[in-house]
Design an enzyme around this catalytic site. Structure first.
Site, PDB file in Angstrom:
ATOM      1  N   CYS A   1     -64.736 -38.383 -47.597  1.00 29.47           N
ATOM      2  CA  CYS A   1     -65.335 -36.946 -48.118  1.00 29.47           C
ATOM      3  C   CYS A   1     -66.752 -37.410 -47.549  1.00 29.47           C
ATOM      4  CB  CYS A   1     -65.865 -37.776 -49.501  1.00 29.47           C
ATOM      5  SG  CYS A   1     -63.294 -37.831 -50.642  1.00 29.47           S
TER       6      CYS A   1
ATOM      7  N   CYS B   1     -78.681 -36.317 -34.219  1.00 36.73           N
ATOM      8  CA  CYS B   1     -77.142 -36.048 -34.521  1.00 36.73           C
ATOM      9  C   CYS B   1     -77.673 -35.913 -36.572  1.00 36.73           C
ATOM     10  CB  CYS B   1     -76.040 -36.489 -34.259  1.00 36.73           C
ATOM     11  SG  CYS B   1     -75.726 -38.301 -33.754  1.00 36.73           S
TER      12      CYS B   1
END
EC number: 2.7.7.80
Lengths: 99, 450
Positions: free
Chosen positions: B232, B408
C-alpha cells in the site's frame, strides 16, 4: 472468435492500463480449436506492452496469477488445454497482498 | 522548555497508563458481579444474560440468526492478524457483534499516514502500538467481551501457540510471506482462515482451509516474484477499499462462528471499486498435490516451525523498504552533499525519476521530472539541457561541465537510472543516496514525506 479478456490486480498495467479488451482471436499454431495455450501466446504478442515476465513464465502464466474462464478457475477446465468458445470471458488477475 | 514539556508529558502518560490499568481492573470486577447477578435471574433466556438480550436484540429478532446464532458467536473466539486497513473495520464489527474472545496481533505503531484507512485508530494513539489502540477501541464499543492483545510480529516461533487459542483466523496482513505462514499454520492446526487483501482500487476475499476447500498453497503453490507484490505504501490504496474487504471478512467470519449461511469457501470475491463491480468466481478445491494440505503432505508443526518463509517468498516478513546498492560510491552523493551543490550554485541538472503522479505531490526546486519508465525516450532532452547549461557557464568556469544528478523517493530507482545513464554515455551521472526521504531526514525536516 470474439472473446472478452479482462486484466486485474495490477496486470492491466502491462497492457496500457486498460482492463477490458474485446478481441477477435483465431486458433493459434496450427491448433484445430483455440485453447488457453494458444490464447496466452496471442495475448503475449498482441496485448502485453511491457514486462512480459510479469505475465508469463514459460508457456503459462507466472505464479500468483489466477486465470478464470467464464468466472471459473481454469484448473477446473483443464488449464492450458481449456477449449475456448465464442463470447467466452477470460479474466487474468494477479493476487493482491496489501491490506 | 521543550524538554520540560516532554518530561511532563511522559509523567502524565505514565499516570494515564496506571489509571487505565485501574479502570480495566474495576471493569473486570464489575463484569464478574454482573455475570453473577445475571446468572441469578430466574427467566428462561437460553443462556443469554439480560444485558445481552438488550444489546444484541437486533441480532436476536433476525430469524436467520436468532438466539442460536448469537449464542454461538458469544462462545466463539476469533483472531485478527493485522490491525491495519482490513483489520480495523473487521475488529470493530467483531467487538460490536459480540464475539466472545477477540485476539489482535500486530507489531506496528499507529502512524499519521495510516489514518485515512485504518479507521479503528484515533489521532491520540499516533506513535502507540496498533494493538493497544485497536483493543481500546474494541473495549469502548463492547466492554462485555474479552479482548486479547498480542503485541508482537507473527513468526513461525509464536504462530502455533497464538493461533491455537482461537476458532477462526482472519488474515488482515499486508505481505506474501505472512500470508503463506498464516495459511500453513491454519492447515497444521485445522482452523478456517478468512483471507482478505486490498490494493489500489481492488480487493479480494476468500475462505481457506474450510469445508474441504483449498488452502492458500493449493491456489498459489509457487510464490509470486517479489516485483509482483506491491505494498500500500508503494502502490497506494483508496482508504475505503480495504474497509469494504475488511467488513466482508467480518461478515464471513461471523457466519462461520454463528454457523449460519453459505461460507465463501471454494469461491473468491473480486472487488473492483472503480468499475463498481463485485464478481464471485469459482476456484479449485483442495489440491491432492498440495504441499501443505495434500494427500501426501508432510507439513506438521515441527516442519512449520522450521520453515523459512522469507526465503520461500524472497521477501522479508516485516516489510522494510528495499535498499538497493547498485552503484560504486563515486557514483553517489549524499543529500547533504547535494545541498552544498545547491548552496554553492554549482551548475547542475537534477532529474527526478519518480512517476509523474508522485512528482506532483512534492518535488525539489528546479528538478526535472523524467519518470524512469520514460528515461530511454527522453535522453535527448537531458543531453540538450546539459549542453545549454554548459554554454551558459562557459564564460565563468573554464572546462567545467554541468553535472547530472538523479533523485527518486528512496534512492532505488535513482540508482537504476544512473546505471542506465552511465551505460548510455552520461558517465558523470550520480544519484542522491536515500532520495527525497534522506533529504527530508538530513537536510530539511520541513520537506513533506509521503
Amino acid at each position: 472468435m470474439q472473446l472478452t479478456l479482462e486484466f486485474g490486480g495490477g496486470l492491466e498495467l502491462l497492457c496500457d492500463s486498460k482492463k477490458i479488451h474485446n478481441v477477435n482471436v483465431e486458433q493459434q499454431n496450427g491448433e484445430d480449436k483455440l485453447t488457453m495455450k494458444g490464447l496466452l501466446s496471442w495475448v503475449k504478442t498482441n496485448l502485453i506492452k511491457e514486462r512480459p515476465e510479469m505475465f508469463m513464465k514459460g508457456d503459462t502464466v507466472r505464479p500468483g496469477v489466477l486465470v478464470l474462464v467464464n468466472d471459473c478457475d481454469w484448473e477446473l477446465s483443464g488449464q492450458l488445454s481449456t477449449l475456448l468458445e465464442e463470447k467466452d470471458v477470460v479474466v487474468f488477475i494477479s493476487t493482491l497482498h496489501g491490506g | 522548555m521543550a524538554s520540560e514539556i516532554l518530561q511532563q508529558l511522559e509523567s502524565l502518560k505514565n499516570e494515564k497508563t496506571k489509571i487505565e490499568h485501574k479502570i480495566s481492573l474495576l471493569e473486570a470486577q464489575l463484569k464478574d458481579i454482573n455475570l453473577q447477578n445475571d446468572a441469578a435471574s430466574s427467566y428462561l433466556t437460553n443462556g443469554l444474560a439480560p444485558h445481552m438480550i438488550h444489546r444484541y436484540s437486533r441480532h436476536l429478532v433476525l430469524p436467520s440468526f436468532g438466539v442460536q446464532g448469537q449464542a454461538n458467536l458469544l462462545k466463539s473466539s476469533i483472531l485478527v492478524v493485522g490491525a491495519g486497513g482490513l483489520g480495523a473495520p473487521a475488529l470493530l464489527y467483531f467487538a460490536a457483534s459480540g464475539v466472545g474472545r477477540l485476539g489482535i496481533v500486530d507489531h506496528d505503531k499507529v502512524e499519521l499516514n495510516n489514518m485515512h484507512r485504518q479507521i479503528i485508530h484515533t489521532e491520540a494513539y499516533i506513535g502507540q502500538p496498533k494493538v493497544k489502540s485497536a483493543a481500546a477501541a474494541c473495549r469502548s464499543v463492547n466492554s462485555s467481551i474479552e479482548v486479547v492483545e498480542h503485541e508482537e510480529a507473527l513468526r513461525t516461533s509464536n504462530a502455533l501457540e497464538i493461533l491455537s487459542k482461537y476458532d477462526i483466523i482472519v488474515d488482515a496482513t499486508d505481505n506474501a510471506p505472512t500470508r503463506y505462514m498464516i495459511s500453513d499454520c491454519c492447515v497444521v492446526l485445522g482452523k478456517p482462515l478468512v483471507s482478505g487483501a486490498a490494493l489500489g482500487l481492488e480487493g479480494q476475499l476468500t475462505i481457506y482451509n474450510h469445508n474441504g476447500g483449498p488452502c492458500y498453497r493449493c491456489l498459489f503453490p509457487t510464490p509470486p516474484p517479489r516485483t509482483a507484490c506491491q505494498s500500500c505504501a508503494d502502490g497506494g490504496v483508496l482508504g475505503v477499499v480495504p474497509g469494504i474487504i475488511g467488513c466482508l471478512q467480518a461478515l464471513e467470519a461471523i457466519k462461520i462462528a454463528a454457523s449460519v449461511g453459505e461460507p465463501l469457501s471454494g469461491r473468491m470475491l473480486l472487488f473492483d471499486a472503480l468499475a463498481a463491480r463485485i464478481r464471485v468466481v469459482k476456484i479449485r478445491g483442495r489440491s491432492l498435490q498440495c504441499e501443505a494440505c495434500g494427500e501426501n503432505a508432510t507439513f506438521n508443526q515441527q516442519y512449520f516451525r522450521e520453515f523459512d518463509y522469507e526465503k520461500f517468498t524472497q521477501t522479508p516478513l516485516c516489510v522494510p523498504p528495499t535498499k538497493l546498492n547498485l552503484l560504486p560510491n563515486e557514483s553517489r552523493i549524499s543529500s547533504n552533499e547535494y545541498k552544498e551543490i545547491v548552496v554553492n550554485k554549482e551548475p547542475h541538472v537534477l532529474v527526478d525519476v519518480r512517476p509523474a503522479h508522485h512528482f506532483k505531490i512534492v518535488s525539489l526546486p528546479n528538478s526535472l521530472n523524467i519518470p524512469l519508465s520514460t528515461l530511454e525516450s527522453r535522453l535527448p532532452e537531458i543531453s540538450s539541457i546539459l549542453k545549454k547549461d554548459d554554454e551558459e557557464e562557459k564564460g565563468l568556469v573554464n572546462g567545467s561541465s554541468a553535472k547530472l544528478y538523479v533523485v527518486c523517493r528512496r534512492g532505488n530507482d535513482s540508482q537504476r537510472a544512473v546505471q542506465y545513464l552511465q551505460k548510455m554515455g552520461f558517465t558523470s551521472a550520480k544519484d542522491i543516496v536515500g532520495g527525497l526521504e534522506s533529504w527530508a531526514q538530513n537536510v530539511d525536516p520541513n520537506f513533506p514525506t509521503y
